[in-house]
Design a protein around this motif. Structure first.
Motif, mmCIF file in Angstrom:
data_model
loop_
_atom_site.group_PDB
_atom_site.id
_atom_site.type_symbol
_atom_site.label_atom_id
_atom_site.label_comp_id
_atom_site.label_asym_id
_atom_site.label_seq_id
_atom_site.Cartn_x
_atom_site.Cartn_y
_atom_site.Cartn_z
ATOM 1 N N UNK A 65 0.633 -1.492 0.039
ATOM 2 C CA UNK A 65 -0.104 0.259 -0.251
ATOM 3 C C UNK A 65 0.886 1.394 -0.026
ATOM 4 N N UNK A 66 0.822 2.172 -1.033
ATOM 5 C CA UNK A 66 1.447 3.664 -1.044
ATOM 6 C C UNK A 66 0.964 4.449 -1.378
ATOM 7 N N UNK A 125 5.781 3.355 0.740
ATOM 8 C CA UNK A 125 5.306 2.871 1.553
ATOM 9 C C UNK A 125 3.971 3.400 3.230
ATOM 10 N N UNK A 126 2.675 3.153 3.142
ATOM 11 C CA UNK A 126 2.107 3.387 4.054
ATOM 12 C C UNK A 126 2.243 2.221 5.058
ATOM 13 N N UNK A 127 1.892 1.048 4.554
ATOM 14 C CA UNK A 127 1.748 -0.083 5.101
ATOM 15 C C UNK A 127 2.906 -1.403 4.956
ATOM 16 N N UNK A 128 3.360 -1.835 5.713
ATOM 17 C CA UNK A 128 4.035 -2.952 5.128
ATOM 18 C C UNK A 128 3.659 -3.643 5.063
ATOM 19 N N UNK A 129 4.682 -4.683 3.771
ATOM 20 C CA UNK A 129 4.646 -5.651 2.526
ATOM 21 C C UNK A 129 4.041 -6.877 3.153
ATOM 22 N N UNK A 130 2.610 -7.297 2.545
ATOM 23 C CA UNK A 130 2.048 -8.737 3.449
ATOM 24 C C UNK A 130 1.451 -9.605 2.484
ATOM 25 N N UNK A 131 0.854 -10.292 2.888
ATOM 26 C CA UNK A 131 0.720 -11.585 2.108
ATOM 27 C C UNK A 131 0.517 -12.985 2.132
ATOM 28 N N UNK A 148 -8.589 -11.512 3.867
ATOM 29 C CA UNK A 148 -6.466 -10.745 4.021
ATOM 30 C C UNK A 148 -7.301 -9.240 3.671
ATOM 31 N N UNK A 149 -7.310 -9.026 1.932
ATOM 32 C CA UNK A 149 -6.665 -8.021 1.817
ATOM 33 C C UNK A 149 -8.503 -7.035 2.458
ATOM 34 N N UNK A 163 -9.038 -2.202 6.740
ATOM 35 C CA UNK A 163 -9.763 -1.649 7.389
ATOM 36 C C UNK A 163 -9.112 -0.726 8.702
ATOM 37 N N UNK A 164 -7.861 -0.692 8.502
ATOM 38 C CA UNK A 164 -6.330 -0.513 9.243
ATOM 39 C C UNK A 164 -6.254 1.152 8.939
ATOM 40 N N UNK A 165 -6.112 1.543 9.921
ATOM 41 C CA UNK A 165 -5.616 3.468 10.033
ATOM 42 C C UNK A 165 -5.139 3.505 9.383
#
Length: 679
Positions: free
Chosen positions: A342-343, A353-359, A465-466, A471-473
């Protein structure tokens, strides 16, 4: 050691390029824009060698190259018209001139960017591809990218299966479709058991708990080989094909003229990323010619340039996703993993990047596994086992058929697979599957209802997951979702995203989604800091046995006590690439010659103060080699970080000497690539 012994300068055939080799065997490949500029550079380096006879190089390292210089006399160099005049020094009463940060950092950084072309390798779990563009073409049109066909010219896709075939001696034979086709012919003979056939092995870097240089992986017949060699064989084959094509586009091309970009999943850990760096080095791509590109970030960069190109023709629909301050999510759906970043777009056009990479491991291969699992349940374990052992070539053909049909199946359609007559005669469909499975003379067919259940096992996991991420701030202001990667073309995936998110978000499916990551990697290789900031996925910290702690001053202990955790980077912390992230002072005893500091990570939101294997994972060591001190000494550690490794500079506060260390993320014998002492 006199400085004259510490470096060697060799000019290349084109009279513009030259190499600088230091005594510790670090090689820097530079290229001037014209002959006059080259002469200034060579003169400056030569002047330093001859006049500053007691100077010593103690620190070159990778991406943000920095030079630390020590001397017992002040600089009498008057090279006013060359870049080295920007060197600044401070005089110490006891030790003469001590090292300081200089603009040589930017000199080497700029020099390293002067390649003639950028080439990218998208090394995928299921398919791999490569592409390049020259600097001249990029300046004219960033989207003018040449994609190389790794297989014969009549293939449907530019990508080829990530399949490697080695002969019985363990030497390279073929890669891609050629490897798969040749092994199919071998499978009919007894000779097949002697060959090495590797297929879809990339995911083993994601699954392995402790990754080492000597890790072995199994080929399809069960024989083992070092994973590093397997990956290096593949990368070298692709690299050689790119160079062959590039040499036709650029006259008198030297390998040093190419900047290589290798893509990696954003959710890979640090050892897996360093593994790819080491494998690339074995394949002939030096660290100073290599950049790792996170796959979803590469996709985002390419989509941005495509949107800008469309705006020129009056279509600004997708450009809104890349407006200043806009926030977007990239979901890279590959064969092995689903990779999400998320960027936000900064005023400079760069991404942060505004949230750490995930998956997670919900890629397209998960569907293949579920289809095969269903077939085994229908056909029976014993029948399928006999089919695999007695008709191995037909079994491989079935796996190939599953992959091809899975990629093109539409929602509400059945899946039809070709099978041999012998296997068809042995199939007795169980009562539980009679509504959803049927067979005819040449095929076995799975109903649309059954296929929805099979795809749901992957699609539902990624959708949940998405949804949780959105839903994160930090992701509240996301307005667009970009779906890229080969699996993104799947009708089941596209339908699920539209039904779930289209009312709240702009859903973008770029054309040729399977090539977006590759092309974005090429573009990113031409840019300086396209991605300026990331978020830490874990807490990173030092694990030390200490005698005393006072703020950020640590006295290293010698007892067998438990290691304490000292934070380097906090989970979720914003990291500007290349910036210093933390500093510590470590008090060492008089006999210490190695500073080997263990690095740990933890996913806990609040790290526990004492290292416990249940909650912490050791990911590497920060290694600094020192002269043997005659008294206790305080070592000031300055640590920076980028997407591939920690960068460490250690300064002895009593003498002013500086030393360069590195963080070794792969377990092996500790041998830092640079060590020095003050003369």
């Amino acid at each position: 050691m006199p400085l004259s012994q510490l470096s060697d300068i060799r000019t290349k055939k084109d009279l513009l390029s030259f190499r600088v080799t230091s005594a510790n065997d670090n090689v820097f490949r530079l290229r001037a824009s014209n002959n006059a500029e080259r002469k200034k550079w060579v003169h400056a380096i030569t002047d330093i060698k001859t006049k500053l006879y007691k100077r010593m190089f103690t620190g070159f390292y990778n991406t943000n190259e920095r030079v630390q210089i020590h001397a017992d006399e002040e600089n009498d160099d008057n090279g006013s018209d060359c870049v080295f005049t920007q060197l600044q020094e401070t005089v110490s009463k006891d030790d003469g001139i001590a090292a300081t940060e200089t603009d040589i950092t930017s000199f080497f950084k700029t020099a390293k960017k002067q390649f003639l072309a950028v080439a990218a390798i998208d090394f995928g779990t299921t398919y791999s591809g490569c592409a390049f563009s020259t600097v001249q073409d990029f300046k004219a049109d960033p989207l003018k990218i040449t994609t190389i066909e790794l297989d014969d010219e009549n293939v449907v896709s530019y990508k080829t299966p990530t399949v490697l075939l080695l002969n019985p001696e363990g030497h390279f034979h073929s890669f891609g479709s050629k490897a798969a086709d040749h092994y199919l012919t071998l499978a009919e003979t007894e000779e097949a058991v002697k060959w090495y056939y590797f297929d879809r092995f990339k995911m083993q870097l994601y699954r392995k708990g402790e990754l080492t240089n000597n890790m072995e992986i199994k080929e399809i017949g069960g024989k083992k080989m070092k994973a590093m060699l397997v990956f290096a064989f593949c990368i070298e084959h692709i690299k050689d094909m790119v160079l062959d094509r590039l040499s036709k586009a650029i006259d008198r091309l030297d390998e040093d003229d190419v900047h290589w970009v290798v893509t990696v999943p954003a959710i890979w850990n640090d050892p897996a990323r360093q593994f790819m760096i080491e494998a690339s080095a074995k394949a002939g791509i030096g660290k100073d010619n290599l950049t790792l590109a996170l796959e979803p970030e590469g996709a985002a960069i390419c989509c941005k340039y495509i949107a800008m190109d469309k705006m020129k023709s009056g279509d600004a629909t997708e450009l809104k996703a890349f407006d200043e301050n806009s926030r977007f999510m990239v979901v890279d759906l590959g064969g092995g993993t689903i990779d999400i970043t998320v960027s936000e777009v900064l005023s400079t056009g760069q991404l942060r990047e505004i949230y750490n990479a995930t998956g997670g491991p919900w890629g397209g291969n998960y569907i293949n596994d579920q289809i095969i699992k269903t077939l085994i349940e229908v056909i029976g374990w014993s029948v399928m086992g006999m089919f695999k052992s007695e008709d191995f070539d037909d079994y491989l053909q079935l796996l190939k058929n599953v992959e091809e049909k899975k990629r093109s199946i539409k929602y509400d359609c059945e899946l039809s697979l070709t099978i041999t007559k012998d296997l068809q005669n042995k199939i007795e469909i169980p009562e539980t599957y009679k509504k959803d499975v049927r067979k005819d003379r040449k095929r076995i067919k799975l109903s649309s209802t059954l296929m929805k259940k099979i795809f749901a096992s992957s699609v539902d996991s990624m959708m949940k997951h998405v949804d949780r991420l959105l839903e994160k701030d930090e992701t509240k202001l996301v307005s667009s979702i970009l779906l890229v990667g080969g699996y993104a073309a799947c009708d089941f995936v596209q339908r699920a995203f539209r039904e779930k998110f289209e009312k709240r978000y702009r859903i973008i499916f770029p054309l040729s989604s399977d090539m977006i990551v590759l092309k974005g990697a090429v573009i990113s290789g031409h840019l300086v800091e396209a991605i300026v900031g990331r978020m830490a996925k874990y807490h990173y910290g030092l694990g030390l046995i200490t005698e005393a702690v006072s703020g950020r001053v640590l006295s290293v202990g010698e007892s067998n006590g438990k290691k304490q955790f000292f934070s380097l980077i906090k989970k979720g912390q914003k990291i500007n690439v290349g910036d210093v992230v933390t500093e510590y002072k470590v008090v060492l005893n008089a006999t210490t010659q190695w500073a080997n500091l263990e690095v740990y990570t933890t996913e806990d939101d609040t790290p526990k103060p004492v290292i416990d294997e249940k909650y912490f994972t050791k990911v590497g060591n920060i290694n600094v080699r020192l002269p043997q001190f005659k008294k206790k000494s305080t070592l000031a550690l300055t640590i920076s970080y980028d997407e591939t490794e920690f960068k460490v500079v250690a300064r002895d506060e009593s003498t002013g000497c500086c030393f360069v260390g590195n963080c070794q993320f792969l377990e092996k014998e500790i041998k830092p690539y640079l060590a020095s002492t003050k003369i």
